[in-house]
Write an enzyme that holds these catalytic residues in place. Sequence first.
Site, PDB file in Angstrom:
ATOM      1  N   ASP A 112       0.871  -1.170   0.000  1.00 44.15           N
ATOM      2  CA  ASP A 112       0.000   0.000   0.000  1.00 44.15           C
ATOM      3  C   ASP A 112       0.905   1.214   0.000  1.00 44.15           C
ATOM      4  O   ASP A 112       2.120   1.081  -0.148  1.00 44.15           O
ATOM      5  CB  ASP A 112      -0.919  -0.039   1.239  1.00 44.15           C
ATOM      6  CG  ASP A 112      -2.247   0.669   0.990  1.00 44.15           C
ATOM      7  OD1 ASP A 112      -2.222   1.881   0.696  1.00 44.15           O
ATOM      8  OD2 ASP A 112      -3.294   0.013   1.080  1.00 44.15           O
TER       9      ASP A 112
ATOM     10  N   ASP B 107     -10.767  -1.643   2.055  1.00 40.65           N
ATOM     11  CA  ASP B 107      -9.514  -1.231   1.414  1.00 40.65           C
ATOM     12  C   ASP B 107      -8.407  -2.165   1.890  1.00 40.65           C
ATOM     13  O   ASP B 107      -7.828  -1.974   2.959  1.00 40.65           O
ATOM     14  CB  ASP B 107      -9.189   0.221   1.761  1.00 40.65           C
ATOM     15  CG  ASP B 107      -8.137   0.790   0.826  1.00 40.65           C
ATOM     16  OD1 ASP B 107      -7.621   0.044  -0.039  1.00 40.65           O
ATOM     17  OD2 ASP B 107      -7.833   1.991   0.948  1.00 40.65           O
ATOM     18  N   ALA B 108      -8.153  -3.198   1.093  1.00 44.70           N
ATOM     19  CA  ALA B 108      -7.231  -4.260   1.525  1.00 44.70           C
ATOM     20  C   ALA B 108      -6.158  -4.533   0.484  1.00 44.70           C
ATOM     21  O   ALA B 108      -5.206  -5.262   0.764  1.00 44.70           O
ATOM     22  CB  ALA B 108      -8.016  -5.538   1.810  1.00 44.70           C
ATOM     23  N   LYS B 109      -6.301  -3.960  -0.734  1.00 47.95           N
ATOM     24  CA  LYS B 109      -5.299  -4.115  -1.801  1.00 47.95           C
ATOM     25  C   LYS B 109      -4.886  -5.577  -1.967  1.00 47.95           C
ATOM     26  O   LYS B 109      -3.698  -5.871  -2.131  1.00 47.95           O
ATOM     27  CB  LYS B 109      -4.056  -3.259  -1.517  1.00 47.95           C
ATOM     28  CG  LYS B 109      -4.332  -1.811  -1.090  1.00 47.95           C
ATOM     29  CD  LYS B 109      -4.610  -0.884  -2.212  1.00 47.95           C
ATOM     30  CE  LYS B 109      -4.544   0.604  -1.872  1.00 47.95           C
ATOM     31  NZ  LYS B 109      -5.208   1.087  -0.657  1.00 47.95           N
ATOM     32  N   ARG B 110      -5.837  -6.488  -1.932  1.00 45.11           N
ATOM     33  CA  ARG B 110      -5.505  -7.895  -2.036  1.00 45.11           C
ATOM     34  C   ARG B 110      -5.232  -8.303  -3.478  1.00 45.11           C
ATOM     35  O   ARG B 110      -5.643  -7.626  -4.422  1.00 45.11           O
ATOM     36  CB  ARG B 110      -6.635  -8.765  -1.484  1.00 45.11           C
ATOM     37  CG  ARG B 110      -6.869  -8.596   0.007  1.00 45.11           C
ATOM     38  CD  ARG B 110      -5.636  -8.953   0.825  1.00 45.11           C
ATOM     39  NE  ARG B 110      -5.967  -9.180   2.218  1.00 45.11           N
ATOM     40  CZ  ARG B 110      -5.823  -8.304   3.212  1.00 45.11           C
ATOM     41  NH1 ARG B 110      -5.324  -7.098   2.980  1.00 45.11           N
ATOM     42  NH2 ARG B 110      -6.149  -8.624   4.445  1.00 45.11           N
TER      43      ARG B 110
END
Lengths: 295, 295
Positions: A112, B107-110
């Site tokens: 992130d 919001d985890a940007k996985r």
Amino acid sequence: MPPSPDSHPPAQRHPADRLAHAIARAGTAACVGLDPVLERLPPAIDTADAAGAIEDFCTGVIDAVADLVGVVKPQAACFERFGWQGVRALERTIARAKDRGLYVILDAKRGDIGTTSAHYAAAAQGMGADAITVNPYLGPSGLAPFLDAGLQIFALVRTSNPDSDRVQAASLTAGGTVAEAVARMLTELGRGRESGQGQSPVGAVVGATKAGRAEAAAIRTAMPNAWFLVPGIGAQGGDVNDLAAIRRPGTGGPDQAGLIVNASRSVIFPAWTEYVWENDVQRAAEALVRELSVV
Amino acid sequence: MPPSPDSHPPAQRHPADRLAHAIARAGTAACVGLDPVLERLPPAIDTADAAGAIEDFCTGVIDAVADLVGVVKPQAACFERFGWQGVRALERTIARAKDRGLYVILDAKRGDIGTTSAHYAAAAQGMGADAITVNPYLGPSGLAPFLDAGLQIFALVRTSNPDSDRVQAASLTAGGTVAEAVARMLTELGRGRESGQGQSPVGAVVGATKAGRAEAAAIRTAMPNAWFLVPGIGAQGGDVNDLAAIRRPGTGGPDQAGLIVNASRSVIFPAWTEYVWENDVQRAAEALVRELSVV
């Protein structure tokens, strides 16, 4: 004269040296992936409490392989799917692995902007992980917080899934592929952060089944002193002979080759033939170690 | 005649239509980011139990903004750093937001290979999230499982951190930048998965402070029917006038503009001036909504 790295307790040493030490002690580059899936657990495990079941399973796997390999790699997603109870099972799994003297790579593919990555780094560190897999798409500032926290990182460079070409193999006007540019960026990020042994804390995930030999060799050239985490051996069909192209040049045993070779399903989900299922896992891990004696 | 989407209960509707509905009802593209940081909580909150404190704080924020905005975006990292107790707080935070009728973007940007992404999708769905941020570096097969689970996704295309150029702005021999190629890949991924209203379940994260106007416009051209999640307003210094370049062409109100504009710190951490701290948050959210009336 500075103290030798071995005179420090493990927790104080550079994470890349700790990794080399774990591999030297085990004498193998093999890493066992902990990707528990409820539907595939041995029949002896009661699955009524899902999170408890995967924890029991991972405990059994760790105990079965702890004397054979130096590194395990829990897959965060397999735990997170069971909510907070799953995350508690992950924390206990990591604690068990550390108790057994194993080096732990948390496979979480995090990444992130910097301030947020610092929170992810704190999460991984709080769990006791030695290393974490990360995603480089946001650039170096999103990765540095993991290093600042004292973690070893393995950044995705070239993954083993069939359509990884779409982004990673795109050709750049500056020359080479996106993956090669990422590899150079990672080397830069590690500069000045090497251990006394010259090991970089910035490693790469390089899929054994995917990168062509030429591209794999180019990635190694760009990251000469990095550890590569190589998935795709075993169930994913990777060939151990492809590993020669991505060893560190001119080096000796597995602790010098710069490779950690992961197998998950082929080790943790063998055919269940024994009353004591841990024996099946142990035999599969022994087979992996034999297969990797070429590294 | 097919039933109109509005005759379905919200849980059964397409996630992109649900988003449009949430924005139409609130009359604003504003999204409040839930990025709790222990050190910045209002003095009234007892921080002895860290996870309990961030849960109490998020509950207060949600209650303060629920009548002003339609969308909230909890930042997974801020919860995960407190271990499984933090993840339990995240689950309860999402449940509170759903109770208040809000649309929730986790919001985890996985992002991982397909089978692993399916586990992450199950985790997000189990928590009750409507949408999740994802990382496109592995290619479309790593993203499809989130769509198969019925989630809206927002894939990183152009992020707002200072060094996002390193990967995202690299120039391709096939033309354009990596970010633009990713945008085209995402449009392809969404094809055939649109809602009856023509909304794609595949959105993009496009940083307001970063992409130049020309590049931002190129990303919109490549993703005409996508929702863009725009961070970087407020504390990160984005200018609302830059939003014009990334609106959907020729459309009406905020539910048609294809933009969700997130502010986190400027809303949830205003100067604490009131005895009832929620009043400070509410006033900051009102200011955000006013600022975004241009969308």
